[in-house]
Design an enzyme around this catalytic site. Structure first.
Site, short mmCIF file in Angstrom:
data_model
loop_
_atom_site.label_atom_id
_atom_site.label_comp_id
_atom_site.label_asym_id
_atom_site.label_seq_id
_atom_site.Cartn_x
_atom_site.Cartn_y
_atom_site.Cartn_z
CD GLU A 136 74.62 95.72 36.93
OE1 GLU A 136 74.48 96.83 37.47
OE2 GLU A 136 74.43 94.64 37.54
CD GLN A 137 76.77 92.66 41.20
OE1 GLN A 137 77.84 92.47 41.79
NE2 GLN A 137 75.61 92.66 41.82
NE ARG A 171 62.59 97.94 41.24
CZ ARG A 171 62.87 98.64 42.34
NH1 ARG A 171 61.90 99.02 43.14
NH2 ARG A 171 64.09 98.93 42.66
CE1 TYR A 214 52.71 101.00 41.67
CE2 TYR A 214 52.28 101.05 44.02
CZ TYR A 214 53.17 100.95 42.97
OH TYR A 214 54.51 100.79 43.23
CG ASP A 222 68.99 101.90 47.62
OD1 ASP A 222 68.41 102.99 47.83
OD2 ASP A 222 68.37 100.83 47.44
C1 LIG Z 1 59.71 96.97 48.25
C2 LIG Z 1 60.36 98.20 47.71
C3 LIG Z 1 59.57 99.18 47.13
C4 LIG Z 1 60.16 100.36 46.66
N1 LIG Z 1 59.36 101.33 46.15
C5 LIG Z 1 59.90 102.49 45.73
C6 LIG Z 1 59.06 103.52 45.21
O1 LIG Z 1 57.84 103.36 45.14
N2 LIG Z 1 59.65 104.67 44.78
C7 LIG Z 1 61.01 104.87 44.86
O2 LIG Z 1 61.49 105.95 44.46
N3 LIG Z 1 61.82 103.91 45.36
C8 LIG Z 1 61.30 102.74 45.80
N4 LIG Z 1 62.12 101.76 46.29
C9 LIG Z 1 63.56 102.03 46.44
C10 LIG Z 1 64.32 101.84 45.15
O3 LIG Z 1 64.01 100.60 44.59
C11 LIG Z 1 65.82 101.91 45.41
O4 LIG Z 1 66.12 102.98 46.25
C12 LIG Z 1 66.57 102.10 44.09
O5 LIG Z 1 66.33 101.03 43.23
C13 LIG Z 1 68.06 102.22 44.36
O6 LIG Z 1 68.75 102.28 43.13
P1 LIG Z 1 70.34 102.15 43.10
O7 LIG Z 1 70.70 102.26 41.67
O8 LIG Z 1 70.94 103.06 44.11
O9 LIG Z 1 70.62 100.67 43.63
P2 LIG Z 1 70.24 99.21 42.98
O10 LIG Z 1 68.91 99.31 42.30
O11 LIG Z 1 70.44 98.26 44.08
O12 LIG Z 1 71.33 99.04 41.86
C14 LIG Z 1 72.65 98.65 42.16
C15 LIG Z 1 73.26 98.06 40.90
O13 LIG Z 1 74.65 97.86 41.13
C16 LIG Z 1 75.03 96.58 40.68
N5 LIG Z 1 76.21 96.22 41.48
C17 LIG Z 1 76.25 95.92 42.80
N6 LIG Z 1 77.53 95.70 43.19
C18 LIG Z 1 78.30 95.88 42.08
C19 LIG Z 1 79.70 95.83 41.85
N7 LIG Z 1 80.57 95.52 42.84
N8 LIG Z 1 80.18 96.07 40.60
C20 LIG Z 1 79.31 96.39 39.58
N9 LIG Z 1 77.97 96.45 39.75
C21 LIG Z 1 77.48 96.21 40.99
C22 LIG Z 1 73.79 95.72 40.94
O14 LIG Z 1 73.81 94.55 40.15
C23 LIG Z 1 72.69 96.69 40.53
O15 LIG Z 1 72.42 96.67 39.16
C24 LIG Z 1 61.56 100.56 46.76
C25 LIG Z 1 62.36 99.55 47.30
C26 LIG Z 1 61.77 98.40 47.79
C27 LIG Z 1 62.64 97.35 48.39
#
Ligand SMILES: Cc1cc2nc3c(=O)[nH]c(=O)nc-3n(C[C@H](O)[C@H](O)[C@H](O)COP(=O)(O)OP(=O)(O)OC[C@H]3O[C@@H](n4cnc5c(N)ncnc54)[C@H](O)[C@@H]3O)c2cc1C
Length: 394
Positions: free
Chosen positions: A38-39, A112, A221, A298
């Protein structure tokens, strides 16, 4: 016992958000060793709520984390949609009774940090997972029989394969898909969390409430067993800023929300500091794996939040991927292909439908009238049918 390809080489994960942590844990449950980078200097999530459809609980149950996630969550009795100008109820969808019977799993909302914290604790309890912070993955090499990642400090780490869970602005995606920067939707979300005591009693609602306005909407909510209140205000704007934690200008917010119902304005007035998300997504792709490297969450299929499914999809991805790897621990290349094959159409559908829902929530004039007739005129079974593809999965 660890089952890893190439003797002792672990699977490498870049990113310790919701997707990275749940993937690490799902793999460890299958006996597979993982090293996660994790960065950031610490594992943390932004202060905001997240909705969890029955589909996430179906996969959480498989990896034994359903009850832990529910322990911190709030179970809203219903989802309600109201017109933000007239206050009229457009639709109310109960989330208990028939809903529970139909989808078997619950609907919940949580902070979250709570779901992320549950995943972190689960990872920390496993001796197959190594968690490393302040470690940014800068690049990788795929040698055919293993991968090497290069960290920000120049250190090189070898692993059996790489799973990139590095989010919307994924560096690894550049090499795998190469589709440039995410698409800026032109919508901005402002978020804030209040303590229960800060919310006037007549404004407190146990449901998930969505106020639909012209080119804007507002959702609220409760969170954390009802101790907190989550507010999200979304409106159209061309402002662009990467990341999830910039401060949002109050003037800009008021410009978009003037003229809406007093219940909406009174809640907005309670917030001193808003945090801002510039909402982005990407076009769906079919192929997000290359050799010993794949994408998840994502990084693979970023979506707008209008179906509240990004974290749910990342969790589904994690469990499916772990099952595929467990079935072929010595062949991550095939496991990655099978995983994406099983996931791409479902996640693409959510990406596309989230855009449609965004248009729908922000409709104006005749379009809004049609929306209200279409949504308000549905019977409950029809409403549940319309989300069965999503909540009935994966
Ligand atoms: C306004 C909003 C509301 C939302 N509501 C919902 C909801 O109600 N329900 C739902 O299911 N989803 C919801 N989402 C979507 C959800 O938040 C995301 O889809 C989810 O957090 C994605 O998780 P992830 O782990 O793929 O990415 P992220 O949460 O973006 O995590 C990526 C991680 O990788 C790390 N990182 C990045 N680059 C590097 C690197 N080069 N080396 C090491 N580490 C790195 C970052 O620091 C971070 O910790 C919402 C999003 C938004 C914007």
């Amino acid at each position: 016992m660890a089952r890893t390809n190439g003797g002792s080489a672990p699977f490498l994960i870049s990113g310790g958000g919701i997707g990275g942590l749940v993937t690490a844990y799902a793999l460890a449950r299958q006996g597979i060793a993982v090293r996660l980078f994790e960065q950031s200097p610490e594992f943390r999530e932004v202060g905001a709520g997240i909705q969890l459809g029955p589909n996430i609980f179906r996969v959480l149950e498989k990896i034994g984390l359903k009850e832990a996630v529910l322990a911190d969550a709030h179970r809203p009795p219903a989802q309600e949609m109201r017109d933000a100008i007239t206050g009229n109820l457009i639709t109310r969808v109960p989330l208990d009774g028939e809903f529970s019977k139909r989808f078997v799993q619950p609907y919940a909302v949580t902070h979250r940090a709570d779901i992320h914290g549950t995943f972190l604790k689960a990872c920390q309890s496993s001796n197959l997972i190594t968690l490393e912070t302040s470690r940014r993955v800068d690049s990788y090499e795929d040698h055919g029989d293993r991968v090497t990642v290069t960290l920000e400090n120049g250190e090189r780490v070898e692993g059996c394969a790489l799973i990139a869970c590095d989010g919307m602005w994924s560096r690894i995606r550049d090499r795998i898909v190469g589709d440039g920067k995410p698409r800026v939707s032109g919508h901005i979300a402002y978020r804030a969390v209040l303590k229960r005591a800060q919310v006037p009693a007549d404004l407190w609602r146990s449901d998930v409430v969505l106020w639909a306005g012209p080119r804007c909407h507002f959702v609220h909510y409760p969170l954390r067993r009802g101790e907190l209140y989550n507010l999200v205000a979304v409106f159209h704007s061309d402002h662009y800023e990467e990341g999830w934690n910039a401060e949002g200008s109050k003037d800009l917010l008021w410009k978009h929300f003037q003229g809406l119902r007093p219940e909406v304005l009174r809640l907005l007035e309670l917030i001193d500091t808003w945090r801002m998300w510039v909402l982005c997504d990407r076009e769906p792709v079919k192929d997000w794996s290359k050799g010993r490297v794949t994408l998840l969450g994502d990084a693979a299929h970023p979506m707008l939040q209008y179906l509240a499914q990004g974290a749910c999809m990342a969790t589904e991805d994690a469990v499916v991927l772990a099952e595929k790897i467990a079935a072929a621990p010595d062949d991550p290349v095939s496991a990655f292909k099978e995983y994406q094959q099983e996931r791409y159409l479902r996640t693409a559908r959510v990406q596309i439908m989230a855009r449609v829902y965004g248009e729908f929530y922000h409709a104006r004039g005749v379009t809004a009238e049609l929306r209200d007739i279409a949504v308000g005129g549905r019977t409950l079974p029809q409403t549940y049918d319309s989300v069965a593809w999503l909540y009935g999965g994966p």
